[in-house]
Write a protein that holds these residues in place. Structure first.
Motif, PDB file in Angstrom:
ATOM      1  N   ILE A  74      -2.958  11.939  -8.591  1.00 57.42           N
ATOM      2  CA  ILE A  74      -3.268  10.562  -8.976  1.00 57.42           C
ATOM      3  C   ILE A  74      -4.754  10.313  -8.731  1.00 57.42           C
ATOM      4  CG2 ILE A  74      -2.643   9.624  -6.692  1.00 57.42           C
ATOM      5  CD1 ILE A  74      -1.468   7.171  -8.212  1.00 57.42           C
ATOM      6  N   ASP A  75      -5.404   9.638  -9.656  1.00 57.65           N
ATOM      7  CA  ASP A  75      -6.811   9.305  -9.441  1.00 57.65           C
ATOM      8  C   ASP A  75      -6.922   7.869  -8.926  1.00 57.65           C
ATOM      9  OD1 ASP A  75      -6.896   7.483 -11.678  1.00 57.65           O
ATOM     10  OD2 ASP A  75      -7.488   9.106 -13.025  1.00 57.65           O
ATOM     11  N   ALA A 125      -8.834  20.957  -5.422  1.00 59.41           N
ATOM     12  CA  ALA A 125      -9.631  20.024  -4.625  1.00 59.41           C
ATOM     13  C   ALA A 125      -9.055  18.611  -4.606  1.00 59.41           C
ATOM     14  CB  ALA A 125     -11.064  19.988  -5.147  1.00 59.41           C
ATOM     15  N   ILE A 126      -8.331  18.215  -5.645  1.00 57.45           N
ATOM     16  CA  ILE A 126      -7.847  16.821  -5.710  1.00 57.45           C
ATOM     17  C   ILE A 126      -6.354  16.689  -5.420  1.00 57.45           C
ATOM     18  CG2 ILE A 126      -9.702  16.135  -7.276  1.00 57.45           C
ATOM     19  CD1 ILE A 126      -7.595  16.106  -9.546  1.00 57.45           C
ATOM     20  N   ASN A 127      -5.712  17.771  -5.013  1.00 60.75           N
ATOM     21  CA  ASN A 127      -4.296  17.744  -4.675  1.00 60.75           C
ATOM     22  C   ASN A 127      -4.050  16.794  -3.496  1.00 60.75           C
ATOM     23  OD1 ASN A 127      -1.549  18.511  -4.427  1.00 60.75           O
ATOM     24  ND2 ASN A 127      -2.101  20.062  -2.924  1.00 60.75           N
ATOM     25  N   MET A 183      -8.187   8.982  -0.059  1.00 58.66           N
ATOM     26  CA  MET A 183      -8.597   8.038  -1.106  1.00 58.66           C
ATOM     27  C   MET A 183      -7.599   6.888  -1.195  1.00 58.66           C
ATOM     28  SD  MET A 183      -7.590   7.135  -4.498  1.00 58.66           S
ATOM     29  CE  MET A 183      -6.898   8.551  -5.307  1.00 58.66           C
ATOM     30  N   LEU A 184      -6.323   7.197  -1.161  1.00 61.09           N
ATOM     31  CA  LEU A 184      -5.298   6.159  -1.281  1.00 61.09           C
ATOM     32  C   LEU A 184      -5.358   5.172  -0.119  1.00 61.09           C
ATOM     33  CD1 LEU A 184      -2.349   8.388  -2.485  1.00 61.09           C
ATOM     34  CD2 LEU A 184      -3.639   6.742  -3.859  1.00 61.09           C
ATOM     35  N   ILE A 185      -5.650   5.676   1.066  1.00 55.79           N
ATOM     36  CA  ILE A 185      -5.707   4.828   2.256  1.00 55.79           C
ATOM     37  C   ILE A 185      -7.061   4.118   2.346  1.00 55.79           C
ATOM     38  CG2 ILE A 185      -5.682   4.848   4.787  1.00 55.79           C
ATOM     39  CD1 ILE A 185      -3.804   7.383   4.469  1.00 55.79           C
ATOM     40  N   ASP A 186      -8.142   4.889   2.288  1.00 52.94           N
ATOM     41  CA  ASP A 186      -9.474   4.345   2.549  1.00 52.94           C
ATOM     42  C   ASP A 186     -10.045   3.541   1.384  1.00 52.94           C
ATOM     43  OD1 ASP A 186      -9.294   5.715   4.965  1.00 52.94           O
ATOM     44  OD2 ASP A 186     -10.481   7.424   4.248  1.00 52.94           O
ATOM     45  N   PHE A 209      -3.712   1.584   0.376  1.00 47.60           N
ATOM     46  CA  PHE A 209      -2.300   1.855   0.652  1.00 47.60           C
ATOM     47  C   PHE A 209      -2.125   2.064   2.150  1.00 47.60           C
ATOM     48  CE2 PHE A 209      -1.965   2.795  -3.869  1.00 47.60           C
ATOM     49  CZ  PHE A 209      -0.687   2.346  -4.163  1.00 47.60           C
ATOM     50  N   THR A 210      -0.991   1.657   2.653  1.00 46.09           N
ATOM     51  CA  THR A 210      -0.659   1.855   4.058  1.00 46.09           C
ATOM     52  C   THR A 210       0.385   2.959   4.166  1.00 46.09           C
ATOM     53  OG1 THR A 210      -1.051  -0.487   4.496  1.00 46.09           O
ATOM     54  CG2 THR A 210       0.226   0.734   6.134  1.00 46.09           C
TER      55      THR A 210
END
Length: 165
Positions: free
Chosen positions: A111-112, A149-151, A156-159, A163-164
């Motif tokens: 997911i980007d 590298a993006i697996n 990213m999702l948290i920072d 997302f929690t």
């Protein structure tokens, strides 16, 4: 308690009592990395393309038909192409006022940030599995450096997206 989920086709074959006992409905929109069937916006090292298991309109229709069940849905989507398809369908349903008690997207390994923000805005729960981080090591024969590298972009999702865990 063990929660059981069923595919929409299986759900239709169940008795009302069994349907009531189910936690929700499970959709599969792409395959897996190991079998080179996860739907990526690119190819695997050997040139193969992943598979989308639904045409866009068929996924939209299938989700819409399940809305009347009142059940949550869990949607397997590993590759960014499958994730995009799912988000597009959910956004369309949302615009039409069709909402589920809960939507989980399962795996979402590629997911980007833009897709993540869209999922967040829809209230989608991202149900990711940290044990798949090893895919970045285990599947060097299938995935090129970009995909490795993006697996599983947990940070990213948290920072960045909020997302929690």
């Amino acid at each position: 308690d063990v929660q059981c989920w069923a595919t929409p086709r299986t759900f239709q074959t169940l008795s009302p009592v069994s349907r009531e006992a189910l936690a929700g409905l499970k959709f599969f929109t792409d395959g897996a990395i190991g079998s080179r069937t996860a739907a990526l916006r690119g190819t695997f090292r050997d040139g193969r393309e992943g598979l989308l298991l639904y045409e866009d309109t068929a996924l939209l229709r299938a989700l819409g038909e399940c809305h009347g069940s009142g059940k949550p849905v869990a949607i397997h989507a590993i590759g960014d192409r499958a994730i995009e398809q799912v988000l597009g369908a959910l956004e369309r349903l949302d615009r039409d006022g069709v909402r589920f008690p809960l939507v989980r997207m399962e795996h979402v390994q590629f997911i980007d940030e833009i897709q993540a923000r869209r999922a967040r805005d829809l209230g989608v729960v991202l149900s990711m599995q940290p044990n798949f981080n090893s895919d970045s090591r285990d599947y060097t024969d299938r995935l090129d450096e970009h995909w490795l590298a993006i697996n599983n972009p947990f940070r990213m999702l948290i920072d960045s997206v909020g997302f929690t865990p």
